[in-house]
Design an enzyme around this catalytic site. Structure first.
Site, PDB file in Angstrom:
ATOM      1  N   HIS A 133     -13.190  -2.378 -13.788  1.00 56.36           N
ATOM      2  CA  HIS A 133     -12.268  -3.417 -13.716  1.00 56.36           C
ATOM      3  C   HIS A 133     -11.482  -3.495 -12.543  1.00 56.36           C
ATOM      4  CE1 HIS A 133      -9.752  -0.526 -15.579  1.00 56.36           C
ATOM      5  NE2 HIS A 133      -8.774  -0.928 -14.900  1.00 56.36           N
ATOM      6  N   TYR A 215       2.334  -3.135  -7.434  1.00 54.47           N
ATOM      7  CA  TYR A 215       2.643  -2.702  -6.045  1.00 54.47           C
ATOM      8  C   TYR A 215       3.185  -3.754  -5.102  1.00 54.47           C
ATOM      9  CZ  TYR A 215       0.515   1.245  -8.433  1.00 54.47           C
ATOM     10  OH  TYR A 215       0.047   2.347  -9.478  1.00 54.47           O
ATOM     11  N   ASP A 217       2.609  -4.067  -1.742  1.00 50.82           N
ATOM     12  CA  ASP A 217       1.439  -4.522  -0.971  1.00 50.82           C
ATOM     13  C   ASP A 217      -0.091  -3.930  -1.652  1.00 50.82           C
ATOM     14  OD1 ASP A 217      -0.155  -5.231   1.151  1.00 50.82           O
ATOM     15  OD2 ASP A 217       0.425  -3.821   2.588  1.00 50.82           O
ATOM     16  N   SER A 219      -3.615  -2.829  -2.844  1.00 52.55           N
ATOM     17  CA  SER A 219      -5.005  -2.592  -2.288  1.00 52.55           C
ATOM     18  C   SER A 219      -5.839  -2.857  -3.375  1.00 52.55           C
ATOM     19  CB  SER A 219      -5.201  -1.019  -1.819  1.00 52.55           C
ATOM     20  OG  SER A 219      -6.482  -0.897  -1.366  1.00 52.55           O
ATOM     21  N   PHE A 220      -6.192  -4.034  -3.802  1.00 53.55           N
ATOM     22  CA  PHE A 220      -7.258  -4.150  -4.909  1.00 53.55           C
ATOM     23  C   PHE A 220      -8.552  -3.434  -4.611  1.00 53.55           C
ATOM     24  CE2 PHE A 220      -4.340  -8.122  -4.368  1.00 53.55           C
ATOM     25  CZ  PHE A 220      -3.689  -8.037  -5.654  1.00 53.55           C
ATOM     26  N   HIS A 221      -8.826  -2.945  -5.782  1.00 47.92           N
ATOM     27  CA  HIS A 221     -10.124  -2.122  -5.811  1.00 47.92           C
ATOM     28  C   HIS A 221     -10.723  -2.138  -7.235  1.00 47.92           C
ATOM     29  CE1 HIS A 221      -7.077   0.614  -6.719  1.00 47.92           C
ATOM     30  NE2 HIS A 221      -7.807   1.074  -7.524  1.00 47.92           N
TER      31      HIS A 221
END
Length: 278
Positions: A133, A215, A217, A219-221
């Protein structure tokens, strides 16, 4: 949300005038002696004793309706592949997070096996994720009675959000805040703006309940696999070799495609679904 109760003046004891038509208890009636069934105090005591003796046990089917109140939980990390809780479990507290699900295909699973084998050759033993996900919130704690208004707030905020597609193809190493687990993940390369729009909606609900927002900024992952402890340095050393497997996979670079058609909220053992507009 707590409800109180009020007592009548007759229960106050001091300062309450006795009714002229009310029979007084003798001193003996108020003691341990028997045979004073006419005394209100004696009647109350016997009534309470009778209720205690005749009270039936709670049916098992009712207990099963509230597992968070009756389940026993263990903190033994050996029963969870070495994972350690970010916060201690307490009855009535439900670990909660919001995410976009990813449904892997056969090509993805084949690539993942190659990545795990290559990491193992670098002395980094990784465990594949049980499910995949993209997180849109931190993991927060909800009280049981917050669940319904929390999910209602999410549903209202997401009512006009539209579907989109995002993709990821670059490997990246992440470590959680407590430095107890390290993750091999794929960082999102397209769809970042739409993901930020969803986070703003989720953050508004989090703020309503005074919970931690996402967060600043992000970092979508999508996390692929993990290991216990902070192995950031060891995994970073072999990340280039792992990335070559991604770039040279079969007919060309592998690109993870995530169809963002539905948000989900996992809280305890419950999952709530929020379809996005076509």
């Amino acid at each position: 949300m707590l409800v109180g109760y009020s007592s009548s003046s007759e229960d106050d004891g001091e300062g309450a005038a006795a009714s002229p038509n009310k029979k007084r208890c003798s001193p003996e009636c108020q003691g341990e002696g028997e045979g004073y069934d006419g005394c209100p105090a004696r009647k109350k005591a016997r009534a309470e004793e009778q209720v205690t003796k005749t009270r039936l046990p709670i049916p098992g089917c009712l207990l099963a309706m509230f597992p968070d109140d009756v389940d026993t939980h263990t903190e033994d990390s050996s029963l969870h592949s070495g994972r350690i809780r970010s916060f201690k479990h307490e009855r009535g507290n439900w670990a909660t997070y919001v995410y976009l699900p990813y449904n892997p295909d056969e090509e993805f699973r084949e690539l993942l096996e190659e990545l795990l084998a290559a990491a193992g050759a670098c002395d980094v033993v990784l465990t594949p994720q049980e499910e995949f996900h993209l997180s849109l919130s931190q993991t927060v704690v909800l009280r049981h009675h917050w669940i319904q208004p929390f999910t209602q707030s999410l549903r209202a905020g997401l009512a006009h959000c539209r579907r989109f597609v995002c993709s990821a193809g670059k490997l990246k190493v992440y470590c959680n805040t407590e430095r107890t687990r390290t993750f091999l993940s794929m960082e999102v390369s397209t769809g970042h703006a739409q993901l930020l729009d969803l986070v703003r909606v989720v953050d508004r609900t989090m703020s309503e309940f005074r919970l931690d927002t996402f967060y600043k900024d992000p970092s979508f992952h999508v996390s692929l696999a993990w290991c216990v402890g902070d192995l950031t340095a060891q995994m970073t050393e072999c990340i280039e070799e792992l990335q070559r497997l991604v770039d040279d996979h079969e007919d060309g670079p592998f690109l993870l495609r995530l169809d963002c058609v539905e948000l989900r909220c996992r809280t305890g053992n419950k999952t709530f679904r929020f379809p996005l507009e076509p």
